[in-house]
Design a protein around this motif. Structure first.
Motif, PDB file in Angstrom:
ATOM      1  N   SER A   1      26.989  40.442  46.897  1.00  0.00           N
ATOM      2  CA  SER A   1      27.808  40.461  48.099  1.00  0.00           C
ATOM      3  C   SER A   1      29.277  40.676  47.756  1.00  0.00           C
ATOM      4  CB  SER A   1      27.664  39.148  48.875  1.00  0.00           C
ATOM      5  OG  SER A   1      28.268  38.082  48.160  1.00  0.00           O
ATOM      6  N   SER A   2      30.038  41.158  48.732  1.00  0.00           N
ATOM      7  CA  SER A   2      31.464  41.391  48.540  1.00  0.00           C
ATOM      8  C   SER A   2      32.196  40.080  48.263  1.00  0.00           C
ATOM      9  CB  SER A   2      32.048  42.071  49.781  1.00  0.00           C
ATOM     10  OG  SER A   2      33.447  42.231  49.659  1.00  0.00           O
ATOM     11  N   VAL A   3      31.835  39.036  49.011  1.00  0.00           N
ATOM     12  CA  VAL A   3      32.478  37.736  48.814  1.00  0.00           C
ATOM     13  C   VAL A   3      32.161  37.196  47.415  1.00  0.00           C
ATOM     14  CG1 VAL A   3      32.560  35.335  49.590  1.00  0.00           C
ATOM     15  CG2 VAL A   3      32.451  37.184  51.267  1.00  0.00           C
ATOM     16  N   GLY A   4      30.909  37.333  46.988  1.00  0.00           N
ATOM     17  CA  GLY A   4      30.514  36.868  45.664  1.00  0.00           C
ATOM     18  C   GLY A   4      31.275  37.570  44.560  1.00  0.00           C
ATOM     19  N   ARG A   5      31.457  38.881  44.708  1.00  0.00           N
ATOM     20  CA  ARG A   5      32.193  39.644  43.697  1.00  0.00           C
ATOM     21  C   ARG A   5      33.655  39.194  43.632  1.00  0.00           C
ATOM     22  NH1 ARG A   5      29.338  44.334  46.278  1.00  0.00           N
ATOM     23  NH2 ARG A   5      27.488  44.744  44.995  1.00  0.00           N
ATOM     24  N   LYS A   6      34.220  38.880  44.807  1.00  0.00           N
ATOM     25  CA  LYS A   6      35.600  38.393  44.834  1.00  0.00           C
ATOM     26  C   LYS A   6      35.713  37.026  44.164  1.00  0.00           C
ATOM     27  CE  LYS A   6      37.097  40.927  48.948  1.00  0.00           C
ATOM     28  NZ  LYS A   6      37.562  40.823  50.366  1.00  0.00           N
ATOM     29  N   VAL A   7      34.679  36.202  44.316  1.00  0.00           N
ATOM     30  CA  VAL A   7      34.666  34.898  43.653  1.00  0.00           C
ATOM     31  C   VAL A   7      34.632  35.085  42.135  1.00  0.00           C
ATOM     32  CG1 VAL A   7      33.305  32.813  43.238  1.00  0.00           C
ATOM     33  CG2 VAL A   7      33.635  33.645  45.570  1.00  0.00           C
ATOM     34  N   VAL A   8      33.795  36.011  41.654  1.00  0.00           N
ATOM     35  CA  VAL A   8      33.731  36.304  40.220  1.00  0.00           C
ATOM     36  C   VAL A   8      35.082  36.800  39.727  1.00  0.00           C
ATOM     37  CG1 VAL A   8      32.697  37.784  38.456  1.00  0.00           C
ATOM     38  CG2 VAL A   8      31.256  36.787  40.236  1.00  0.00           C
ATOM     39  N   MET A   9      35.699  37.687  40.499  1.00  0.00           N
ATOM     40  CA  MET A   9      37.022  38.198  40.147  1.00  0.00           C
ATOM     41  C   MET A   9      38.033  37.061  40.042  1.00  0.00           C
ATOM     42  SD  MET A   9      37.939  41.547  39.888  1.00  0.00           S
ATOM     43  CE  MET A   9      39.491  41.657  40.767  1.00  0.00           C
ATOM     44  N   SER A  10      37.984  36.135  40.992  1.00  0.00           N
ATOM     45  CA  SER A  10      38.943  35.030  41.025  1.00  0.00           C
ATOM     46  C   SER A  10      38.754  34.089  39.845  1.00  0.00           C
ATOM     47  CB  SER A  10      38.789  34.250  42.338  1.00  0.00           C
ATOM     48  OG  SER A  10      39.041  35.083  43.445  1.00  0.00           O
ATOM     49  N   ILE A  11      37.504  33.706  39.567  1.00  0.00           N
ATOM     50  CA  ILE A  11      37.230  32.770  38.475  1.00  0.00           C
ATOM     51  C   ILE A  11      37.591  33.380  37.126  1.00  0.00           C
ATOM     52  CG2 ILE A  11      35.407  31.531  37.242  1.00  0.00           C
ATOM     53  CD1 ILE A  11      34.005  31.171  39.942  1.00  0.00           C
ATOM     54  N   THR A  12      37.190  34.630  36.902  1.00  0.00           N
ATOM     55  CA  THR A  12      37.518  35.281  35.631  1.00  0.00           C
ATOM     56  C   THR A  12      39.021  35.495  35.503  1.00  0.00           C
ATOM     57  OG1 THR A  12      37.088  37.451  36.643  1.00  0.00           O
ATOM     58  CG2 THR A  12      35.289  36.425  35.398  1.00  0.00           C
TER      59      THR A  12
ATOM     60  N   VAL B   1      35.826  41.941  30.582  1.00  0.00           N
ATOM     61  CA  VAL B   1      34.983  43.055  31.030  1.00  0.00           C
ATOM     62  C   VAL B   1      34.490  42.805  32.454  1.00  0.00           C
ATOM     63  CG1 VAL B   1      32.773  44.215  30.675  1.00  0.00           C
ATOM     64  CG2 VAL B   1      34.272  43.763  28.723  1.00  0.00           C
ATOM     65  N   ALA B   2      34.049  41.574  32.731  1.00  0.00           N
ATOM     66  CA  ALA B   2      33.572  41.237  34.085  1.00  0.00           C
ATOM     67  C   ALA B   2      34.687  41.430  35.104  1.00  0.00           C
ATOM     68  CB  ALA B   2      33.058  39.799  34.117  1.00  0.00           C
ATOM     69  N   HIS B   3      35.895  40.989  34.761  1.00  0.00           N
ATOM     70  CA  HIS B   3      37.033  41.112  35.681  1.00  0.00           C
ATOM     71  C   HIS B   3      37.360  42.572  35.956  1.00  0.00           C
ATOM     72  CE1 HIS B   3      40.547  39.362  37.670  1.00  0.00           C
ATOM     73  NE2 HIS B   3      41.248  40.380  37.197  1.00  0.00           N
ATOM     74  N   ILE B   4      37.371  43.383  34.906  1.00  0.00           N
ATOM     75  CA  ILE B   4      37.710  44.803  35.050  1.00  0.00           C
ATOM     76  C   ILE B   4      36.631  45.554  35.825  1.00  0.00           C
ATOM     77  CG2 ILE B   4      38.063  46.960  33.787  1.00  0.00           C
ATOM     78  CD1 ILE B   4      39.304  45.198  31.532  1.00  0.00           C
ATOM     79  N   VAL B   5      35.363  45.315  35.467  1.00  0.00           N
ATOM     80  CA  VAL B   5      34.256  46.011  36.127  1.00  0.00           C
ATOM     81  C   VAL B   5      34.213  45.668  37.611  1.00  0.00           C
ATOM     82  CG1 VAL B   5      31.738  46.144  36.302  1.00  0.00           C
ATOM     83  CG2 VAL B   5      32.841  46.264  34.056  1.00  0.00           C
ATOM     84  N   TYR B   6      34.343  44.395  37.929  1.00  0.00           N
ATOM     85  CA  TYR B   6      34.296  43.994  39.334  1.00  0.00           C
ATOM     86  C   TYR B   6      35.510  44.499  40.106  1.00  0.00           C
ATOM     87  CZ  TYR B   6      30.085  41.197  39.314  1.00  0.00           C
ATOM     88  OH  TYR B   6      28.769  40.808  39.272  1.00  0.00           O
TER      89      TYR B   6
ATOM     90  N   ALA C   1      43.451  34.726  44.272  1.00  0.00           N
ATOM     91  CA  ALA C   1      42.318  33.987  43.722  1.00  0.00           C
ATOM     92  C   ALA C   1      42.173  32.637  44.418  1.00  0.00           C
ATOM     93  CB  ALA C   1      42.499  33.789  42.214  1.00  0.00           C
ATOM     94  N   MET C   2      43.301  31.962  44.645  1.00  0.00           N
ATOM     95  CA  MET C   2      43.259  30.668  45.320  1.00  0.00           C
ATOM     96  C   MET C   2      42.732  30.815  46.743  1.00  0.00           C
ATOM     97  SD  MET C   2      44.057  28.577  43.077  1.00  0.00           S
ATOM     98  CE  MET C   2      44.878  28.428  41.505  1.00  0.00           C
ATOM     99  N   GLN C   3      43.142  31.890  47.396  1.00  0.00           N
ATOM    100  CA  GLN C   3      42.683  32.143  48.763  1.00  0.00           C
ATOM    101  C   GLN C   3      41.179  32.407  48.783  1.00  0.00           C
ATOM    102  OE1 GLN C   3      44.041  35.804  50.701  1.00  0.00           O
ATOM    103  NE2 GLN C   3      44.595  34.589  52.494  1.00  0.00           N
ATOM    104  N   THR C   4      40.687  33.183  47.832  1.00  0.00           N
ATOM    105  CA  THR C   4      39.256  33.499  47.753  1.00  0.00           C
ATOM    106  C   THR C   4      38.425  32.251  47.499  1.00  0.00           C
ATOM    107  OG1 THR C   4      39.680  35.739  46.945  1.00  0.00           O
ATOM    108  CG2 THR C   4      37.509  34.813  46.498  1.00  0.00           C
ATOM    109  N   LEU C   5      38.934  31.350  46.665  1.00  0.00           N
ATOM    110  CA  LEU C   5      38.196  30.143  46.309  1.00  0.00           C
ATOM    111  C   LEU C   5      38.299  29.048  47.361  1.00  0.00           C
ATOM    112  CD1 LEU C   5      39.034  29.978  42.486  1.00  0.00           C
ATOM    113  CD2 LEU C   5      36.924  30.775  43.566  1.00  0.00           C
ATOM    114  N   GLY C   6      39.029  29.320  48.433  1.00  0.00           N
ATOM    115  CA  GLY C   6      39.085  28.390  49.553  1.00  0.00           C
ATOM    116  C   GLY C   6      40.020  27.216  49.388  1.00  0.00           C
ATOM    117  N   VAL C   7      40.976  27.314  48.459  1.00  0.00           N
ATOM    118  CA  VAL C   7      41.936  26.214  48.279  1.00  0.00           C
ATOM    119  C   VAL C   7      43.315  26.615  48.780  1.00  0.00           C
ATOM    120  CG1 VAL C   7      40.730  25.161  46.349  1.00  0.00           C
ATOM    121  CG2 VAL C   7      42.362  26.998  45.900  1.00  0.00           C
ATOM    122  N   SER C   8      43.326  27.553  49.713  1.00  0.00           N
ATOM    123  CA  SER C   8      44.593  28.056  50.239  1.00  0.00           C
ATOM    124  C   SER C   8      44.545  28.076  51.759  1.00  0.00           C
ATOM    125  CB  SER C   8      44.871  29.469  49.682  1.00  0.00           C
ATOM    126  OG  SER C   8      46.069  29.982  50.209  1.00  0.00           O
TER     127      SER C   8
END
Length: 235
Positions: free
Chosen positions: A6-17, A67-72, A179-186
């Motif tokens: 999902s788009s949201v899931g990919r953004k979460v991966v981007m944020s965490i990495t 690599v995960a951050h760049i690919v996503y 990233a903070m916004q994506t992870l819901g702490v904003s």
């Protein structure tokens, strides 16, 4: 799995990495500050983080994060372009509230990637990689301090690194609060606060990197001077 599909899931991966990579940059920055103070202390750290199993494992983990951050990032960019369709070709005014960095994250990301490749070649290849595979180098792999001196004695590398660091600053100032916004702490209150915190933190971080580059470029790092060079910064 929703994190990957999902788009949201990919953004979460981007944020965490992305946050993990910022933490690594903080550690790397602390190492560089030590290089300013003492070449011997810096080389001691280089020996600890050389071709040891724990350093190799950590490097592989860091590479996986990068690599995960760049690919996503490329996946999400392509997804957004497809979603806009032909509208992306329309001539419209740029939204006043949209940051320049937000509009140019792909270009900034490409510059950051190219700078990363240059950095890996200049340092990682000549240090850990050379030590692991017993590659002969002009400078011993454990003498990272000498490698810094030689690298930044070249004005071309100085300019390239400054450009890279400026692009990285733009990338991080946007990426931090995003990233903070994506992870819901904003929430509404913390949205502006995270932007300010991110701006201050990333600015100080990148300034430290730039100070190290310029200090070695002009030969006035405290670790380079014995007080007899005449530079005002060493007196």
């Amino acid at each position: 799995m929703w994190l990957f599909n999902s788009s949201v899931g990919r953004k979460v991966v981007m944020s965490i990495t992305g946050i993990a990579l910022i933490l690594f940059l903080t550690f790397h920055c602390a190492m560089n500050i030590i290089a300013l103070i003492s070449g011997e202390a810096y080389n001691t750290i280089c020996e600890l983080l050389g071709a040891n199993w724990y350093a190799v494992v950590a490097t592989l983990g860091l590479a996986a994060l990068a690599v995960a951050h760049i690919v996503y990032a490329f996946i999400l960019t392509a997804q957004n372009r497809r979603a806009r369709g032909s509208e992306r070709y329309a001539v419209t005014d740029k939204p006043a509230k949209v940051e320049w960095a937000s509009q140019n994250m792909l270009v900034l990301g490409i510059i950051v990637c190219l700078g990363l490749l240059l950095h890996l070649f200049n340092f990682w290849y000549n240090m850990m990689f050379a030590e692991l595979f017993h590659i002969a180098t002009a400078i011993p792999p454990t003498d990272g301090f000498e490698l810094i001196k030689v690298t930044f004695a070249n004005p071309v590398f100085v300019v390239l690194y400054i450009v890279w660091l400026v692009a990285l600053w733009f990338h991080l100032t946007h990426g931090f609060w995003s990233a903070m916004q994506t992870l819901g702490v904003s929430g509404k209150i913390w949205f502006c606060r995270w932007k300010v915190i991110g701006m201050i933190y990333t600015t100080l971080l990148i300034l430290c990197f730039i100070v190290v580059v310029l200090a070695f470029a002009f030969g006035c790092a405290p670790s380079l001077c014995d007080g007899s060079c005449g530079h005002s910064c060493c007196m």
